[in-house]
Every structure is written in C-alpha cells, then in structure tokens.
Scaffold this active site. Sequence first.
Site, PDB file in Angstrom:
ATOM      1  CG  ASP A  74     -17.374 -21.882 -15.837  1.00  0.00           C
ATOM      2  OD1 ASP A  74     -17.884 -22.798 -15.165  1.00  0.00           O
ATOM      3  OD2 ASP A  74     -17.882 -20.740 -15.904  1.00  0.00           O
ATOM      4  CG  ASP A 453     -23.724 -18.704 -11.029  1.00  0.00           C
ATOM      5  OD1 ASP A 453     -23.279 -17.637 -10.607  1.00  0.00           O
ATOM      6  OD2 ASP A 453     -23.080 -19.475 -11.748  1.00  0.00           O
TER       7      ASP A 453
END
Length: 741
Positions: A74, A453
């Site tokens: 992404d 993340d």
Amino acid sequence: MRTPRLSRRAVLAGSAATVAAAAVSGVVSPAAVAAPAADGSGYRWRNVVVGGTGFVTGVLFHPSVRGLAYARTDIGGAYRWDDRAGRWTPLTDHLGWDDWNLLGVEAIAVDPAHPGRVYLALGTYAQSWAGNGAVLRSEDRGATWSRADLDVKLGANEDGRGAGERLLVDPRDSDTLWLGTRHDGLLKSTDRGATWAAASGFPAKPSASGQGVMFLVAVGRAVYAGWGDGDGTPGTANLYRTADGTAWEAVPGQPSGTAAKVPIRAAYDTHTRELYVTYANAPGPNGQSDGSVHKLRTATGKWADVTPVKPGGTTGDGSADTFGYGGVAVDARRPGTLAVSTNNRWADVDTVYRTTNGGRTWTSLKDAAVFDVSETPYLKWGDDKPKFGWWIQALAVDPYDSKHIVYGTGATLYGTRDLKRWAPQIRGLEEASVVQLVSPPAGEAHLLSGSRDIGVMYHERLTASPARGMATNPVSGSATGLAQAAARPSYVVRAGWGDNGNGAYSNDGGQTWAPFEAQPDIAKDAPGPIATNADGSALLWSFVHWDGTKYAAHRSTDNGTTWSEISSFPKGATPVADPADPALFYAYDTDTGTLLASTDSGRSFTARADGLPSGDAQFKLVAAPGRSGDLWLSVKWNGLYRSTDGGVSFSKVASCWASYTLGFGRAADGADYPAIYQVGSTDTITAVYRSDDEAKTWTRINDDAHQWGWTGEVIVGDPRVYGRVYLATNGRGIQYGEPVR
C-alpha cells in the site's frame, strides 16, 4: 496505513534507463524516465532486515513462467520474486522525493503472452493534496521502466486497497490495457500503457466518495469488472462485462443480497469455466462485518452461493463472529480447486478456506496450520505464537505447484508448500514506515528503531530480523519517541501507542524494557516524543494527538514514577537533550520560530533566539554529539541553521537551500568534527548527503536508483563506523548505506 508529513520539492527522479517520451493523448501526459545521476560516491545501500511489517495488498504469479511472481504494497512499492534466490527484489526504489505519492501500488498486471512485460498502476492517495497517479510499464520484468503520468488519482493506501487487480492486459490483444479507477471510471490504453483515455461504453457512473472499479479479470476472451459504487438497491449491478472490448453490459442474474455488498476480488477457473467472486459489506480492509462467496458458470449464466461459513455467528466465548471475504485464487492445475480468505475477522481470527470440489465443501487451513516465524520473530507480537493473520485480501496459488499458497497480511506474506506448514515468504520485502532511529555509541546493537506499526526494535545484526522481536513490556503498536542518555548509553526510553501503557525504560541499551510506573493521563490518547538528559536523571515527555492537537509536556526525575507539568515548555514541541550537560534541554517552538532552553534539567524553559522560521513547515532540531550547545536546525524549504552558543543565536548555513532531516556519525579520519548526514537540497535535487567539514560542502551518497520516495523523517550516522548511515523511509523500511571499500 501510514501517511507521511507532506512536503515534496525535488527534480523528477527516474529509473536506471533513459526512455523516450510517448505522445500525449487522452487523459494522460506521458513522461520520460530521467537518466541516472551520480553513482552515490561509491555507496552501497541495503535494507536493515526486519521482514515485512506492512500491508501486502496483492500477489500475482505469472501464469506462464514458473517461479515468477510480483507483489504490491500500500505504501512501499512493488517487488518481483526471485525464485532461485528465494527473495523479493524491489522494483520502485528509483522513485524520488517529488514522486513520494507513487510508492503506493494500486494494481499490477502481467502479459501471459509476453513474459517480460509487467505494468504497475501507482498512486497512494486520491485526495486533493496528493498528486496524480502514473502507470509504469516494463519489457524486462521491471529492470527498467517507461512511465505514463495520468490525469487522475489512484488510492493504494485508501479503503479498498486490498481489492483488485484493477489493471489488466486484454486477453484478446496484448497492446490493449484496462485500468479501473476509484473516482474516474474505467480507462483504456491501446498502446501498451503509453497513453490512456476514458473507456467508451462503460455504463457505471463513478462518485466522488465511492470505490469505482474494484477489479478487472479476464474470463476467456471477455473482461469482467467489479463495481464498488452500488447503492444497495435490489437489482443494482456491481459486476459488468464486455466480450468485444467495446460494448459493456451488467452481468445478468447477480445473486440476491450482493447488491448491498462490494465485490472484492474475482478469479476464473479455466477448466470448469466458472468465475468466483468474493463479497463484503465494505471495501476493507477494515469495517467489514458481512460477506459471501459466489460463483458464476459463465457458459450458462447460472449463479451459486458457495460461501464457506456465513458471517454472524458466535465464537466460543460468545463474541460475534463478523467478517467479510477478501482474497480468492484458483488452482490452475486442478479443476474446481481454489482458496478464499476471510477478512476483518477479529473475534475468531481470519483464515484461508480451500475447496477441491468447486465450493461444495471447504477446509479451513488455519485449523491445521503450523507456523515457523523464527526468521521474523516480531510476528509473535509479544506472545507465545503468531496469529494466522488479519487483513487477508492478497491470496495466490502457484500455477505450477498446487500446494504452494501465499497470502498477505497487515504485516507479512505467509507461504506454504504442503498446506500445513507456513512461514513468512518475505525476504527482501521491507515495508516499515520508520519514525525513530538511534545508533548507540557502545554496546551490542548498532541500531535501535521505532516504526509506526511495530513499535521499537533492538537490532543485534543489520542482516537479520531482531531476535527479540518488537519491544514488549509494554507492547506498543506505533512508536512516537525513542531516546538514549548520551553519557549513559545503557539507559533508553521510549513512547508510543499501546493498549497496556505508552512509555517504558531500559537499563540494558534497549534489550529489555520495563513500563513507567505511572504516566500522565494524556499519554493514553496523545503520546508524543520523549527525551532523557545526558545522564538519564530527567525525562521530558511531550504530547501530540494524531489529529495534531498539542498538550503540555511533563517531566519526571524518578524514572517515570511521578510526573509534573512543564507550563513553560512549548506545547507539542520535541524535547532535545544536550549531549554533554545534564542540566540542559532545548525545544523549538514552531508556532513562533523561537528556540527555548532549560538550564535546570527541564524544570523551566526560557526563550533564547527568536525570529527563526515558523509555521507549518517541517523542523528538526538536533544536537551535535559530544558538544554542549552545538545545535542544528533543519527547516523544510528554508535551509539549515546552526547555533554554537546553546541557541542564543543562529546563523544560516549557506551550503544548502532545503534541509528536511539531519544527523551525525563518526568523524572521518583526521577530522575533528562528526560526519553530518542530511536529506536535503544543495542544488536542484533532494537527496541524501554527507559532509565531513561541518556542512561547508556536501557529497551526495545515494543515486537515482536508490531514492525510496519520501525520506524526510530521520537520518543518523553510526558513531562507531565512519561512513555508515541509517535512513528512515515511509514504506521501504530502514535503509543503510556504507562506502564501498
């Protein structure tokens, strides 16, 4: 996923080959790929190995070449699988600073008849502040590229990013390509992607807030398109087809209930001539609570519901078992054999279902799965074992090996060769969005890192994923601060987002951690940057919510047991400790362009220099190691400033006109000042530079093949190895460069 702080000024970056520009036509202004610049002054660039850490949104095996596959992410570009080496090769690292928005890959397409051809649809965001998308095309499997700039936006890091593929080579004509967009309908190219125009005859009408074309798939000589903008009205079409590339029609007989759902992916079984479609009630990867799987026998037009498990039941503990369906992949060798994935199934954890009889019965591969994550220990998430996965929308079956299945998650790519034993198939694919880097002056590790993340990691080696995985006690999902006491490098503190606490300290250089005994109330909702003074006796913690709201900073002198508010500290600023004097802290007030300093270990701050750049620009204040009061201020679009008197006065450095981030490393032989590294602009190009003479002159140390989009977060040199530099990227992990000796 992750959004960079936006500021992009640089010349257009290109690939390693010069390609002639195509003619302008339709909605596209094709651009030539720029010739390579300098060779990076003999630097070799590699990834610090972590192993994945980002959302793999698509995997595509080549249907006619054994061992050839491509993956998209992404925000971290595209990759090609090297079967002999067992690793992924990055294909888009040449994209430079101005092209940061093209590191998100919306879709990939290959040409079954021409194995060297591969196409990428690039564009991370479809928002007004982001640039338009582009299509890259290659004749040599991505070794070199030609580029066509689109006049529309793509959204590889937006809702629906796990759908697709939205790009397709027409099955009847290799010169014709189709591209589905989110808000601009269907595009068509008749010159292998060099120019694009709106496809005539496509009946579906896009909306500004919808998903548009979700996927394109070849069904024999026909093309089918999934449509994500349906209004849910019974009979509303969300699947269209064309048999001749000109006339489109809604596929008749679409199953009851699917009008209120979004078609996510589709796959065609050439043996049985059946098209399988997965559906969910939202585009995903989040927000899905219902879904189904249907198949269409294309010869007869007959539909069948082949959903493995209906969402909406309950788990063993009584939780609602809600989810959608995402990936679907057919086995090219065995008729009626395929796999589908659930998505957003948090209560009972996502799985991959497999059938060998066209969907009459299914087996959950999760039930017998045995995982080996020894190569990427962070996938245990601080627990005893890894989970099967989440955000499973990328799913592929090797057309030459029925038992070789791979699927993507929000953190990795898992693969199996026997349908039971699974391991990350992720070597070479690094997608971390990195926000913190510390290179200790002593100890086992040369690097500590913090990412959006996966929190904080301790890198024993640069060539292997950290053995301890992500930092625990507590586990935090995204790091907001990481700091080391300059005169006591065994002491490290960190801050971040977490369910069980937001701050922690380490007395062994970051190997093990203990949570702060207490924390300010605001820490749960707005953890921000943290600093410790030179001897580790005082902590300063600043607080900034993800929406930009700033709060008062707090101070602790008892290792996080108690905290007191610092009213004189500028809200939201990043605290910077003097590396030589424990009594000194600094802060830069970006709202007023004022440097403030504390001479009492952070109890109070007073203004020193003012009249410096202010506003929304990006600022980075850094203290030179081993020196007191030697401060450097990087200012986006405004250059570099230096103070040698603790911020009483600053002078502008004449050698660069833009500086985005700056750090220090070991001095060159014979030099009495540390090497300086920066991402900035000394002339016309934004690049990575090193200076060995206190910023009087700079040497570019990256090249046009190694640019990685946006790299303005943090850069730091190694204090023990001259020339080695660590660079944070927004989607390509941690890059480190070393001079070739």
